[in-house]
Design a protein around this motif. Structure first.
Motif, PDB file in Angstrom:
ATOM      1  N   MET A  27      -5.390   7.254   7.473  1.00 32.11           N
ATOM      2  CA  MET A  27      -5.578   6.629   6.205  1.00 32.11           C
ATOM      3  C   MET A  27      -3.983   7.118   5.197  1.00 32.11           C
ATOM      4  O   MET A  27      -3.421   7.134   4.628  1.00 32.11           O
ATOM      5  N   VAL A  28      -4.686   8.372   5.452  1.00 27.98           N
ATOM      6  CA  VAL A  28      -3.672   9.281   4.498  1.00 27.98           C
ATOM      7  C   VAL A  28      -1.839   9.410   5.651  1.00 27.98           C
ATOM      8  O   VAL A  28      -0.842   9.170   3.947  1.00 27.98           O
ATOM      9  N   MET A  29      -2.133   8.610   6.656  1.00 31.41           N
ATOM     10  CA  MET A  29      -0.901   8.262   6.959  1.00 31.41           C
ATOM     11  C   MET A  29      -0.080   7.382   6.455  1.00 31.41           C
ATOM     12  O   MET A  29       0.951   6.887   6.155  1.00 31.41           O
ATOM     13  N   ALA A  30      -0.903   6.414   6.247  1.00 27.29           N
ATOM     14  CA  ALA A  30      -0.914   4.775   5.917  1.00 27.29           C
ATOM     15  C   ALA A  30      -0.096   5.217   4.288  1.00 27.29           C
ATOM     16  O   ALA A  30       0.480   4.556   4.266  1.00 27.29           O
ATOM     17  N   ALA A  31      -1.102   5.906   4.315  1.00 25.90           N
ATOM     18  CA  ALA A  31      -1.085   5.994   1.618  1.00 25.90           C
ATOM     19  C   ALA A  31       0.380   6.722   2.013  1.00 25.90           C
ATOM     20  O   ALA A  31       0.454   6.616   0.594  1.00 25.90           O
ATOM     21  N   LEU A  32       0.739   7.566   2.950  1.00 25.33           N
ATOM     22  CA  LEU A  32       1.654   8.065   2.601  1.00 25.33           C
ATOM     23  C   LEU A  32       3.413   7.082   2.965  1.00 25.33           C
ATOM     24  O   LEU A  32       3.664   7.579   1.355  1.00 25.33           O
ATOM     25  N   ASP A  33       3.515   6.125   3.249  1.00 23.68           N
ATOM     26  CA  ASP A  33       4.293   5.428   3.620  1.00 23.68           C
ATOM     27  C   ASP A  33       4.330   4.187   2.357  1.00 23.68           C
ATOM     28  O   ASP A  33       4.855   4.312   1.708  1.00 23.68           O
ATOM     29  N   LEU A  34       2.663   4.056   1.931  1.00 22.93           N
ATOM     30  CA  LEU A  34       2.307   3.758   1.060  1.00 22.93           C
ATOM     31  C   LEU A  34       3.139   3.842  -0.742  1.00 22.93           C
ATOM     32  O   LEU A  34       3.937   3.642  -0.903  1.00 22.93           O
ATOM     33  N   LEU A  35       2.971   5.203  -0.928  1.00 25.12           N
ATOM     34  CA  LEU A  35       3.410   5.620  -1.917  1.00 25.12           C
ATOM     35  C   LEU A  35       4.646   6.081  -1.729  1.00 25.12           C
ATOM     36  O   LEU A  35       5.460   6.269  -2.768  1.00 25.12           O
ATOM     37  N   ARG A  36       5.462   5.594  -0.769  1.00 18.70           N
ATOM     38  CA  ARG A  36       6.971   5.986  -0.626  1.00 18.70           C
ATOM     39  C   ARG A  36       7.972   4.784  -1.364  1.00 18.70           C
ATOM     40  O   ARG A  36       8.665   4.964  -1.784  1.00 18.70           O
ATOM     41  N   GLU A  37       6.603   3.570  -1.107  1.00 21.31           N
ATOM     42  CA  GLU A  37       7.728   2.403  -1.376  1.00 21.31           C
ATOM     43  C   GLU A  37       6.699   2.168  -3.173  1.00 21.31           C
ATOM     44  O   GLU A  37       7.701   1.484  -3.419  1.00 21.31           O
ATOM     45  N   ASN A  38       6.270   2.588  -3.284  1.00 21.37           N
ATOM     46  CA  ASN A  38       5.507   2.312  -4.591  1.00 21.37           C
ATOM     47  C   ASN A  38       4.629   3.706  -5.161  1.00 21.37           C
ATOM     48  O   ASN A  38       3.345   3.826  -4.814  1.00 21.37           O
ATOM     49  N   PRO A  39       5.132   4.543  -5.465  1.00 22.72           N
ATOM     50  CA  PRO A  39       5.022   6.197  -6.289  1.00 22.72           C
ATOM     51  C   PRO A  39       3.545   5.889  -7.171  1.00 22.72           C
ATOM     52  O   PRO A  39       3.214   7.050  -7.487  1.00 22.72           O
ATOM     53  N   ASP A  40       3.719   5.255  -7.843  1.00 19.84           N
ATOM     54  CA  ASP A  40       2.518   4.407  -8.632  1.00 19.84           C
ATOM     55  C   ASP A  40       1.492   3.212  -8.170  1.00 19.84           C
ATOM     56  O   ASP A  40       1.608   2.198  -9.902  1.00 19.84           O
ATOM     57  N   PRO A  41       0.959   3.080  -7.327  1.00 22.03           N
ATOM     58  CA  PRO A  41       0.135   1.190  -7.006  1.00 22.03           C
ATOM     59  C   PRO A  41      -0.834   1.470  -8.129  1.00 22.03           C
ATOM     60  O   PRO A  41      -1.976   2.712  -7.629  1.00 22.03           O
ATOM     61  N   SER A  42      -1.721   0.396  -8.575  1.00 22.95           N
ATOM     62  CA  SER A  42      -2.857  -0.166  -8.976  1.00 22.95           C
ATOM     63  C   SER A  42      -3.804  -0.060  -7.106  1.00 22.95           C
ATOM     64  O   SER A  42      -3.474   0.137  -5.987  1.00 22.95           O
ATOM     65  N   GLU A  43      -4.928  -0.665  -7.723  1.00 23.45           N
ATOM     66  CA  GLU A  43      -6.094  -0.257  -6.367  1.00 23.45           C
ATOM     67  C   GLU A  43      -5.535  -1.588  -6.126  1.00 23.45           C
ATOM     68  O   GLU A  43      -5.881  -1.495  -4.934  1.00 23.45           O
ATOM     69  N   GLU A  44      -5.346  -2.710  -6.469  1.00 21.80           N
ATOM     70  CA  GLU A  44      -5.024  -4.005  -5.309  1.00 21.80           C
ATOM     71  C   GLU A  44      -3.984  -3.408  -4.707  1.00 21.80           C
ATOM     72  O   GLU A  44      -3.763  -4.170  -3.682  1.00 21.80           O
ATOM     73  N   GLU A  45      -3.182  -3.374  -5.316  1.00 24.14           N
ATOM     74  CA  GLU A  45      -1.806  -2.439  -4.314  1.00 24.14           C
ATOM     75  C   GLU A  45      -2.584  -1.276  -3.374  1.00 24.14           C
ATOM     76  O   GLU A  45      -1.842  -1.616  -1.909  1.00 24.14           O
ATOM     77  N   ILE A  46      -2.762  -0.928  -3.499  1.00 22.95           N
ATOM     78  CA  ILE A  46      -3.158   0.239  -2.460  1.00 22.95           C
ATOM     79  C   ILE A  46      -4.342  -0.053  -1.546  1.00 22.95           C
ATOM     80  O   ILE A  46      -4.655  -0.202  -0.216  1.00 22.95           O
ATOM     81  N   ARG A  47      -5.441  -1.210  -2.090  1.00 21.01           N
ATOM     82  CA  ARG A  47      -6.308  -1.778  -0.852  1.00 21.01           C
ATOM     83  C   ARG A  47      -5.788  -3.087   0.003  1.00 21.01           C
ATOM     84  O   ARG A  47      -5.286  -2.939   1.188  1.00 21.01           O
ATOM     85  N   HIS A  48      -4.104  -3.639  -1.008  1.00 21.81           N
ATOM     86  CA  HIS A  48      -3.467  -4.579  -0.106  1.00 21.81           C
ATOM     87  C   HIS A  48      -2.486  -3.937   1.300  1.00 21.81           C
ATOM     88  O   HIS A  48      -2.240  -3.654   2.534  1.00 21.81           O
ATOM     89  N   GLY A  49      -2.550  -2.140   0.659  1.00 24.93           N
ATOM     90  CA  GLY A  49      -0.843  -1.621   1.059  1.00 24.93           C
ATOM     91  C   GLY A  49      -1.486  -0.869   2.550  1.00 24.93           C
ATOM     92  O   GLY A  49      -1.534  -0.402   3.315  1.00 24.93           O
ATOM     93  N   LEU A  50      -3.224  -0.311   2.254  1.00 27.17           N
ATOM     94  CA  LEU A  50      -3.715   0.080   3.839  1.00 27.17           C
ATOM     95  C   LEU A  50      -5.324  -1.432   4.309  1.00 27.17           C
ATOM     96  O   LEU A  50      -5.645  -0.337   4.852  1.00 27.17           O
ATOM     97  N   GLU A  51      -5.082  -2.105   4.605  1.00 21.99           N
ATOM     98  CA  GLU A  51      -5.363  -3.240   4.928  1.00 21.99           C
ATOM     99  C   GLU A  51      -5.826  -3.067   7.257  1.00 21.99           C
ATOM    100  O   GLU A  51      -6.287  -3.710   7.133  1.00 21.99           O
ATOM    101  N   GLY A  52      -4.119  -2.809   7.212  1.00 23.34           N
ATOM    102  CA  GLY A  52      -4.229  -2.700   8.701  1.00 23.34           C
ATOM    103  C   GLY A  52      -4.729  -1.024   8.941  1.00 23.34           C
ATOM    104  O   GLY A  52      -4.771  -0.829  10.228  1.00 23.34           O
TER     105      GLY A  52
END
Ligand code: FES
Ligand code: FES
Length: 167
Positions: free
Chosen positions: A107-132
């Motif tokens: 989760m932490v590593m996937a979140a880090l990649d998500l934050l690289r692309e989107n440093p200020d994601p919404s709740e929905e964007e986080i849920r979508h980004g971590l769906e794998g």
């Protein structure tokens, strides 16, 4: 047997590997990086997620030979040392975003990649980004909160001129 050269958590390794060896087994069994767990045998859960040249990958779905010449970061390479946690790890701790902890490294590593692309994601964007990445314990709400908090703290640390590990 092919020889690969790979940098893992800042250390360069040269190793002979079986062509069929999975990256996750290379990390765990050859390098002792047991902070990267195996949670399934279907490439489904995301527990084994690491960064490969900055991008999150499920290390059970990548061959070690495919990492030849690459830079790999595992959960064990995130913390800055001196007993301190990375802001994202701290946020997971403070928001109670784990129970058994099995999914947490991924989760932490996937979140880090998500934050690289989107440093200020919404709740929905986080849920979508971590769906794998699957968590069997938490119901995800605290994980989402932790990623939001981690994003804010990473931003504050960078503004304050502190070095924060990002992909
Ligand atoms: S162990 Fe890699 S996706 Fe589950
Ligand atoms: S904390 Fe147990 S699987 Fe996520």
């Amino acid at each position: 047997m092919p020889r690969i050269t790979v940098t893992v958590d800042g250390i360069r390794y040269e190793e002979d590997v079986e062509p069929r060896l999975l990256l996750v087994h290379f990390l765990r069994d050859r390098l002792g990086k047991t902070g990267t767990p195996i949670g399934c045998d279907t490439s489904n859960c995301g527990a084994c997620t690491v960064l490969l040249d900055g991008k999150s990958v499920k290390s059970c779905s990548v061959l070690a030979v495919q990492a030849d010449g690459c830079d790999v970061v595992t959960i064990e390479g995130l913390a800055p040392g001196n007993g301190q946690m990375h802001p994202l790890q701290r946020a997971f701790h403070e928001e109670h975003a784990l129970q058994c902890g099995y999914c947490t490294p991924g989760m932490v590593m996937a979140a880090l990649d998500l934050l690289r692309e989107n440093p200020d994601p919404s709740e929905e964007e986080i849920r979508h980004g971590l769906e794998g990445n699957l968590c069997r314990c938490t119901g995800y709400c605290n994980i989402v909160r932790a990623v939001r908090r981690g994003a804010q703290e990473m931003g504050q640390a960078q503004e304050a001129g502190q070095e924060v590990r990002t992909p």
